[in-house]
Scaffold this motif. Structure first.
Motif, PDB file in Angstrom:
ATOM      1  N   MET A   1       0.831  -1.204   0.000  1.00 46.25           N
ATOM      2  CA  MET A   1       0.000   0.000   0.000  1.00 46.25           C
ATOM      3  C   MET A   1       0.870   1.260   0.000  1.00 46.25           C
ATOM      4  O   MET A   1       0.561   2.239   0.659  1.00 46.25           O
ATOM      5  N   TYR A   2       1.954   1.211  -0.743  1.00 48.02           N
ATOM      6  CA  TYR A   2       2.850   2.341  -0.924  1.00 48.02           C
ATOM      7  C   TYR A   2       3.421   2.236  -2.329  1.00 48.02           C
ATOM      8  O   TYR A   2       3.420   1.168  -2.938  1.00 48.02           O
ATOM      9  N   PHE A   3       3.927   3.350  -2.859  1.00 40.80           N
ATOM     10  CA  PHE A   3       4.474   3.336  -4.215  1.00 40.80           C
ATOM     11  C   PHE A   3       5.809   2.600  -4.231  1.00 40.80           C
ATOM     12  O   PHE A   3       6.637   2.760  -3.335  1.00 40.80           O
ATOM     13  N   PHE A   4       5.986   1.794  -5.258  1.00 42.82           N
ATOM     14  CA  PHE A   4       7.216   1.028  -5.425  1.00 42.82           C
ATOM     15  C   PHE A   4       7.580   0.987  -6.902  1.00 42.82           C
ATOM     16  O   PHE A   4       6.712   1.083  -7.769  1.00 42.82           O
ATOM     17  N   PHE A   5       8.866   0.903  -7.185  1.00 42.47           N
ATOM     18  CA  PHE A   5       9.359   0.757  -8.556  1.00 42.47           C
ATOM     19  C   PHE A   5       9.625  -0.715  -8.807  1.00 42.47           C
ATOM     20  O   PHE A   5      10.445  -1.326  -8.129  1.00 42.47           O
ATOM     21  N   SER A   6       8.912  -1.287  -9.752  1.00 44.22           N
ATOM     22  CA  SER A   6       9.095  -2.687 -10.095  1.00 44.22           C
ATOM     23  C   SER A   6       8.615  -2.917 -11.523  1.00 44.22           C
ATOM     24  O   SER A   6       7.803  -2.155 -12.040  1.00 44.22           O
ATOM     25  N   ASP A   7       9.144  -3.960 -12.139  1.00 43.14           N
ATOM     26  CA  ASP A   7       8.666  -4.306 -13.482  1.00 43.14           C
ATOM     27  C   ASP A   7       7.709  -5.492 -13.423  1.00 43.14           C
ATOM     28  O   ASP A   7       7.383  -6.077 -14.442  1.00 43.14           O
TER      29      ASP A   7
ATOM     30  N   SER B   1       8.167  -8.300 -17.147  1.00 47.07           N
ATOM     31  CA  SER B   1       9.480  -7.896 -17.652  1.00 47.07           C
ATOM     32  C   SER B   1       9.558  -6.387 -17.847  1.00 47.07           C
ATOM     33  O   SER B   1       8.525  -5.703 -17.904  1.00 47.07           O
ATOM     34  N   PRO B   2      10.769  -5.857 -17.983  1.00 48.22           N
ATOM     35  CA  PRO B   2      10.908  -4.422 -18.268  1.00 48.22           C
ATOM     36  C   PRO B   2      10.222  -4.014 -19.575  1.00 48.22           C
ATOM     37  O   PRO B   2       9.595  -2.951 -19.642  1.00 48.22           O
ATOM     38  N   ALA B   3      10.315  -4.844 -20.606  1.00 53.25           N
ATOM     39  CA  ALA B   3       9.649  -4.517 -21.879  1.00 53.25           C
ATOM     40  C   ALA B   3       8.132  -4.487 -21.700  1.00 53.25           C
ATOM     41  O   ALA B   3       7.445  -3.610 -22.249  1.00 53.25           O
TER      42      ALA B   3
ATOM     43  N   VAL C   1       7.275  -1.208 -19.963  1.00 52.92           N
ATOM     44  CA  VAL C   1       7.315  -0.073 -20.896  1.00 52.92           C
ATOM     45  C   VAL C   1       6.049  -0.049 -21.743  1.00 52.92           C
ATOM     46  O   VAL C   1       5.413   1.010 -21.911  1.00 52.92           O
ATOM     47  N   LEU C   2       5.646  -1.197 -22.260  1.00 50.37           N
ATOM     48  CA  LEU C   2       4.427  -1.274 -23.062  1.00 50.37           C
ATOM     49  C   LEU C   2       3.203  -0.911 -22.225  1.00 50.37           C
ATOM     50  O   LEU C   2       2.323  -0.175 -22.688  1.00 50.37           O
ATOM     51  N   SER C   3       3.149  -1.381 -20.996  1.00 47.44           N
ATOM     52  CA  SER C   3       2.016  -1.074 -20.117  1.00 47.44           C
ATOM     53  C   SER C   3       1.947   0.414 -19.795  1.00 47.44           C
ATOM     54  O   SER C   3       0.865   1.006 -19.780  1.00 47.44           O
ATOM     55  N   VAL C   4       3.109   1.024 -19.539  1.00 45.07           N
ATOM     56  CA  VAL C   4       3.140   2.464 -19.265  1.00 45.07           C
ATOM     57  C   VAL C   4       2.661   3.241 -20.490  1.00 45.07           C
ATOM     58  O   VAL C   4       1.895   4.211 -20.369  1.00 45.07           O
ATOM     59  N   LEU C   5       3.060   2.813 -21.682  1.00 48.64           N
ATOM     60  CA  LEU C   5       2.603   3.485 -22.904  1.00 48.64           C
ATOM     61  C   LEU C   5       1.091   3.357 -23.082  1.00 48.64           C
ATOM     62  O   LEU C   5       0.421   4.326 -23.468  1.00 48.64           O
ATOM     63  N   VAL C   6       0.542   2.184 -22.797  1.00 48.83           N
ATOM     64  CA  VAL C   6      -0.910   1.991 -22.910  1.00 48.83           C
ATOM     65  C   VAL C   6      -1.637   2.882 -21.898  1.00 48.83           C
ATOM     66  O   VAL C   6      -2.627   3.554 -22.245  1.00 48.83           O
ATOM     67  N   ILE C   7      -1.145   2.936 -20.672  1.00 54.43           N
ATOM     68  CA  ILE C   7      -1.769   3.784 -19.651  1.00 54.43           C
ATOM     69  C   ILE C   7      -1.641   5.258 -20.035  1.00 54.43           C
ATOM     70  O   ILE C   7      -2.577   6.044 -19.839  1.00 54.43           O
ATOM     71  N   MET C   8      -0.501   5.634 -20.601  1.00 50.89           N
ATOM     72  CA  MET C   8      -0.335   7.019 -21.071  1.00 50.89           C
ATOM     73  C   MET C   8      -1.370   7.347 -22.139  1.00 50.89           C
ATOM     74  O   MET C   8      -1.979   8.421 -22.126  1.00 50.89           O
ATOM     75  N   LEU C   9      -1.573   6.433 -23.077  1.00 50.48           N
ATOM     76  CA  LEU C   9      -2.565   6.658 -24.136  1.00 50.48           C
ATOM     77  C   LEU C   9      -3.975   6.768 -23.561  1.00 50.48           C
ATOM     78  O   LEU C   9      -4.782   7.579 -24.041  1.00 50.48           O
TER      79      LEU C   9
ATOM     80  N   TYR D   1      -0.270   1.012  -7.228  1.00 52.12           N
ATOM     81  CA  TYR D   1       0.842   1.612  -6.485  1.00 52.12           C
ATOM     82  C   TYR D   1       2.188   1.382  -7.150  1.00 52.12           C
ATOM     83  O   TYR D   1       3.223   1.493  -6.511  1.00 52.12           O
ATOM     84  N   ASN D   2       2.180   1.092  -8.427  1.00 51.32           N
ATOM     85  CA  ASN D   2       3.423   0.995  -9.164  1.00 51.32           C
ATOM     86  C   ASN D   2       3.810   2.402  -9.613  1.00 51.32           C
ATOM     87  O   ASN D   2       3.044   3.084 -10.296  1.00 51.32           O
ATOM     88  N   ALA D   3       4.999   2.831  -9.227  1.00 53.03           N
ATOM     89  CA  ALA D   3       5.428   4.203  -9.510  1.00 53.03           C
ATOM     90  C   ALA D   3       5.567   4.457 -11.008  1.00 53.03           C
ATOM     91  O   ALA D   3       5.306   5.572 -11.472  1.00 53.03           O
ATOM     92  N   TRP D   4       5.970   3.444 -11.788  1.00 53.14           N
ATOM     93  CA  TRP D   4       6.089   3.625 -13.239  1.00 53.14           C
ATOM     94  C   TRP D   4       4.721   3.904 -13.860  1.00 53.14           C
ATOM     95  O   TRP D   4       4.592   4.774 -14.728  1.00 53.14           O
ATOM     96  N   ILE D   5       3.727   3.177 -13.423  1.00 55.30           N
ATOM     97  CA  ILE D   5       2.367   3.385 -13.933  1.00 55.30           C
ATOM     98  C   ILE D   5       1.873   4.774 -13.529  1.00 55.30           C
ATOM     99  O   ILE D   5       1.276   5.498 -14.327  1.00 55.30           O
ATOM    100  N   PHE D   6       2.130   5.159 -12.289  1.00 58.49           N
ATOM    101  CA  PHE D   6       1.733   6.485 -11.809  1.00 58.49           C
ATOM    102  C   PHE D   6       2.380   7.576 -12.654  1.00 58.49           C
ATOM    103  O   PHE D   6       1.706   8.528 -13.075  1.00 58.49           O
TER     104      PHE D   6
END
Length: 144
Positions: free
Chosen positions: A4-10, A23-25, A28-36, A118-123
């Motif tokens: 229940m806290y922000f964390f950096f993970s793939d 995976s890291p790839a 990256v794809l998930s972050v791009l989809v969320i950005m869109l 709570y994934n910081a990359w997604i946030f």
């Protein structure tokens, strides 16, 4: 148990069981989809405002007391056609606004639930996507 806290993970599960990032790839794809999704949310918000901006003056004029009380200014055919088509235009406009509202709410909740992983990359993807969407879409409100 999910932290229940922000964390950096793939490694994270987003929104549905099948959206399992390993995976890291994949991250990256998930972050791009969320950005869109965030950009699309901002675009729909501006689209609704633009539709409102364009349609309301026309609807307000066609429903105004002047038009109803002084039909002799225009020809009788034009006035009758305008008054007859007003409920249809109003229904179409309201239906379009309702559909756009539902899409906007669904996208908003999906983006919110993605942040609640709570994934910081997604946030960060949501923040960047919202900024890009705002930067691109809001100048369109001032165009004719």
């Amino acid at each position: 148990m999910m932290p229940m806290y922000f964390f950096f993970s793939d490694k994270v599960v987003l929104l549905f069981d099948f959206w399992n990032v390993h995976s890291p790839a994949g991250m990256v794809l998930s972050v791009l989809v969320i950005m869109l999704l965030a950009v699309l949310y901002e675009a729909i918000k501006v689209g609704r405002a633009k539709l409102l901006q364009r349609t309301m003056p026309a609807l307000a004029h066609s429903l105004s007391q002047e038009t109803l009380q002084e039909p002799e200014r225009a020809s009788m055919n034009t006035s009758t056609e305008q008054l007859a088509s007003t409920p249809q235009k109003l229904f179409l406009w309201h239906s379009t606004q309702t559909l756009l509202h539902v899409i906007q709410v669904v996208l908003g909740y999906l983006v919110m639930l993605a942040v609640m992983s709570y994934n910081a990359w997604i946030f960060l993807g949501v923040i960047v996507g919202s900024a890009i969407g705002y930067y691109i879409a809001y100048p369109l409100l001032n165009t004719r």
